[in-house]
Design a protein around this motif. Structure first.
Motif, mmCIF file in Angstrom:
data_model
loop_
_atom_site.group_PDB
_atom_site.id
_atom_site.type_symbol
_atom_site.label_atom_id
_atom_site.label_comp_id
_atom_site.label_asym_id
_atom_site.label_seq_id
_atom_site.Cartn_x
_atom_site.Cartn_y
_atom_site.Cartn_z
ATOM 1 N N GLY A 98 3.524 42.737 -3.661
ATOM 2 C CA GLY A 98 2.898 42.771 -2.346
ATOM 3 C C GLY A 98 3.422 41.734 -1.373
ATOM 4 N N ILE A 99 4.404 40.916 -1.795
ATOM 5 C CA ILE A 99 4.905 39.860 -0.915
ATOM 6 C C ILE A 99 5.480 40.452 0.370
ATOM 7 N N ALA A 100 6.273 41.509 0.251
ATOM 8 C CA ALA A 100 6.861 42.114 1.442
ATOM 9 C C ALA A 100 5.788 42.671 2.373
ATOM 10 N N LEU A 101 4.711 43.211 1.802
ATOM 11 C CA LEU A 101 3.608 43.712 2.626
ATOM 12 C C LEU A 101 2.935 42.572 3.377
ATOM 13 N N TYR A 102 2.867 41.423 2.745
ATOM 14 C CA TYR A 102 2.306 40.228 3.376
ATOM 15 C C TYR A 102 3.236 39.737 4.485
ATOM 16 N N VAL A 103 4.533 39.700 4.203
ATOM 17 C CA VAL A 103 5.516 39.292 5.213
ATOM 18 C C VAL A 103 5.459 40.212 6.424
ATOM 19 N N GLY A 104 5.332 41.519 6.168
ATOM 20 C CA GLY A 104 5.333 42.495 7.248
ATOM 21 C C GLY A 104 4.004 42.656 7.947
ATOM 22 N N GLY A 105 2.976 41.958 7.501
ATOM 23 C CA GLY A 105 1.682 42.015 8.171
ATOM 24 C C GLY A 105 0.801 43.163 7.755
ATOM 25 N N VAL A 106 1.252 43.966 6.778
ATOM 26 C CA VAL A 106 0.425 45.069 6.296
ATOM 27 C C VAL A 106 -0.782 44.512 5.550
ATOM 28 N N VAL A 107 -0.536 43.523 4.700
ATOM 29 C CA VAL A 107 -1.609 42.779 4.035
ATOM 30 C C VAL A 107 -1.859 41.511 4.839
ATOM 31 N N LYS A 108 -3.052 41.334 5.319
ATOM 32 C CA LYS A 108 -3.361 40.218 6.217
ATOM 33 C C LYS A 108 -3.683 38.927 5.473
ATOM 34 N N ASN A 109 -4.212 39.067 4.260
ATOM 35 C CA ASN A 109 -4.672 37.898 3.518
ATOM 36 C C ASN A 109 -4.024 37.891 2.144
ATOM 37 N N ALA A 110 -3.236 36.864 1.855
ATOM 38 C CA ALA A 110 -2.537 36.794 0.569
ATOM 39 C C ALA A 110 -3.500 36.763 -0.602
ATOM 40 N N GLN A 111 -4.726 36.300 -0.385
ATOM 41 C CA GLN A 111 -5.710 36.273 -1.472
ATOM 42 C C GLN A 111 -6.038 37.672 -1.976
ATOM 43 N N ASP A 112 -5.801 38.674 -1.134
ATOM 44 C CA ASP A 112 -6.064 40.047 -1.552
ATOM 45 C C ASP A 112 -5.059 40.544 -2.587
ATOM 46 N N LEU A 113 -3.979 39.793 -2.808
ATOM 47 C CA LEU A 113 -2.954 40.193 -3.766
ATOM 48 C C LEU A 113 -3.254 39.703 -5.180
ATOM 49 N N PHE A 114 -4.435 39.110 -5.369
ATOM 50 C CA PHE A 114 -4.891 38.728 -6.704
ATOM 51 C C PHE A 114 -5.956 39.718 -7.163
ATOM 52 N N TYR A 115 -5.903 40.120 -8.439
ATOM 53 C CA TYR A 115 -6.934 41.025 -8.936
ATOM 54 C C TYR A 115 -7.781 40.383 -10.039
ATOM 55 N N SER A 116 -7.510 39.114 -10.345
ATOM 56 C CA SER A 116 -8.358 38.375 -11.258
ATOM 57 C C SER A 116 -8.245 36.898 -10.905
ATOM 58 N N ASN A 117 -8.969 36.061 -11.623
ATOM 59 C CA ASN A 117 -8.925 34.622 -11.370
ATOM 60 C C ASN A 117 -9.372 33.893 -12.628
ATOM 61 N N PRO A 118 -9.099 32.586 -12.711
ATOM 62 C CA PRO A 118 -9.488 31.836 -13.916
ATOM 63 C C PRO A 118 -10.979 31.907 -14.208
ATOM 64 N N GLU A 119 -11.777 31.944 -13.163
ATOM 65 C CA GLU A 119 -13.231 31.982 -13.355
ATOM 66 C C GLU A 119 -13.661 33.277 -14.055
#
Length: 446
Positions: free
Chosen positions: A43-64
């Motif tokens: 999703g990095i290219a989508l983030y660069v191109g502005g399609v994805v506005k928030n990089a946090q949306d590119l995570f689907y899990s977390n340590p918690e």
């Protein structure tokens, strides 16, 4: 049962979740050198191109989340040594410098891959970047905001997607690749000719059949990328020349390919029965050629990670292999490929046959339709389908998934030529375009 998981992106996350779901007695400890898990680098290219506005949306899990499931998580811990005889993992806390040791009954290696960094003079210059993880994505966004001239080195999927993203945001983009075609691993010349024309029409400079010999700059910042054939102005350079497996920790301790990819059986066990491996550190069984290969894709990683969780104690679910199926969206074109190209099928020693067809995806009497460009690759001796490529302004990507099933099940040209697909004018023709493609191949046998 003590389980240590080293690395936690796609394969690691899938392994942890499935181990905890399937083995209630498992004590799972995770070591991850980064401060995040499960980042979707595609999703990095989508983030660069502005399609994805928030990089946090590119995570689907977390340590918690993993901790809530019962895992012990050690973030920003770099594993420095694995003693496979005594079954001990030693890691360094990157924040405090403290060394931590953990014993295991089963070890899961999901250490992933790292971008290949060619030893090019000037590599140390500012604004010569890599593209893989979250922190690199943030750096690309930060530095890309104020530059005008971007050079992408590498014409694979990641490189091409970045080319589109920067071109769509008004940058002057140059693509350099050492091969004579873009997307060489995935598409044959009939397809790449069309896409290269599209890139040129969008103002992208293509420097194909060229290898970078030097980065030069001023005041520590890159200004020029040099090849034996020319020089290209650059405010920002992104290296996308491929990936290598992160497997040094197990060097000489388990069987590997010459590339360093860890060899596993169909249940994800290495040559050491107490060590499992999955994801970008690991080989896959490549069904079209019937051999083991290194194909670092997130789809392979999540499947292999799941299988680790299923097979940790006993063999329950075998890996079905992969066709290396992939999809791409580029300047309005939807592109799908699966299996062997004509080039790679010849390299694999098959008696290769091909069929090329351009047809509309639905009847001409409908208000609109779109052409579909299609290529089928098959074995002329057995008629078994080995690979396929499709491209259209209509979304044909799910047909690549259909053809992936065809290849996995070793279906023949004849099977696909008369296979049952529905007909409804909104969606397709009385003969689906996949039927027509196979019938085109069938005609070559006459």
């Amino acid at each position: 049962m003590k389980v240590v998981v080293v690395g936690c992106t796609h394969a690691g996350t899938a392994a942890v979740k499935n181990i905890l779901a399937n083995h209630k007695d498992a004590e799972v400890t995770v070591f991850e050198r980064n401060d995040n898990i499960s980042f979707l680098s595609c999703g990095i290219a989508l983030y660069v191109g502005g399609v994805v506005k928030n990089a946090q949306d590119l995570f689907y899990s977390n340590p918690e989340e993993l901790a809530s499931l019962g895992a012990t998580i050690h973030m920003q811990h770099d594993v420095e040594e694995i003693d496979t005889e005594n079954k001990v993992v030693k890691a360094k806390n990157l924040l405090t410098g403290e060394t931590v040791s953990s014993s295991y009954d089963k070890l899961v290696m999901t250490t992933g891959s790292w971008p290949i960094e060619p030893p090019i003079p000037g590599r140390e210059l500012e604004n010569v970047l890599l593209c893989k993880n979250y922190n690199q994505a943030k750096e690309i966004i930060k530095r890309g905001a104020d530059v005008e001239k971007v050079v992408i080195v590498g014409g694979g999927y990641i490189g091409i997607e970045l080319v589109e993203a920067f071109a769509e945001t008004g940058k002057q983009v140059t693509l350099i690749d050492g091969l004579d075609r873009i997307l060489n691993k995935y598409l044959d010349k009939e397809m790449t000719d069309i896409l290269e024309d599209e890139l040129r029409n969008k103002g992208v400079t293509l420097a194909l059949n060229e290898t970078v010999s030097e980065f030069s700059g001023k005041d520590g910042k890159v200004t020029t990328v040099k090849t034996p054939k020319g020089e290209y102005a650059a405010d920002l350079v992104i290296l996308c020349v491929g990936f290598r497996p992160n497997t040094k920790l197990l060097a000489d301790k388990v069987d590997m390919l010459p590339s360093g990819a860890i060899i596993v059986d169909e249940y994800m066990r290495t040559s050491n029965p107490d060590i499992f491996s999955a994801g970008d550190s690991t080989v896959v069984h490549y069904n079209p050629a019937g051999d083991s290969r290194y194909i670092p894709l997130a789809t392979n990683a999540v499947r292999q990670g799941m299988l680790v969780g299923k097979n940790l104690k006993e063999n329950q679910l075998a890996y079905r292999g992969t066709q290396g199926t992939s999809g791409l969206y580029l300047f309005g074109w939807t592109i799908g490929s699966t299996g062997l190209t004509e080039l790679t099928a010849n390299d694999a020693g098959f008696n290769v046959g091909t069929a090329w067809l351009v047809d509309n995806y639905r009847p001409e009497f409908m208000p609109t339709t779109e052409k579909v460009f299609m290529k089928l690759v098959f074995d002329k001796d057995s008629h078994v389908i080995l690979g396929a490529q499709l491209m259209s302004k209509y979304d044909i990507t799910q047909s690549a998934n259909t053809l992936s099933v065809v290849i996995q099940n070793k279906m023949t040209v004849e099977d696909l030529a008369i296979h049952d697909f529905f007909f409804q004018p909104h969606f397709d023709r009385p003969w689906n375009y996949l039927n027509l493609l196979a019938q085109e191949a069938l005609a070559t046998f006459d």
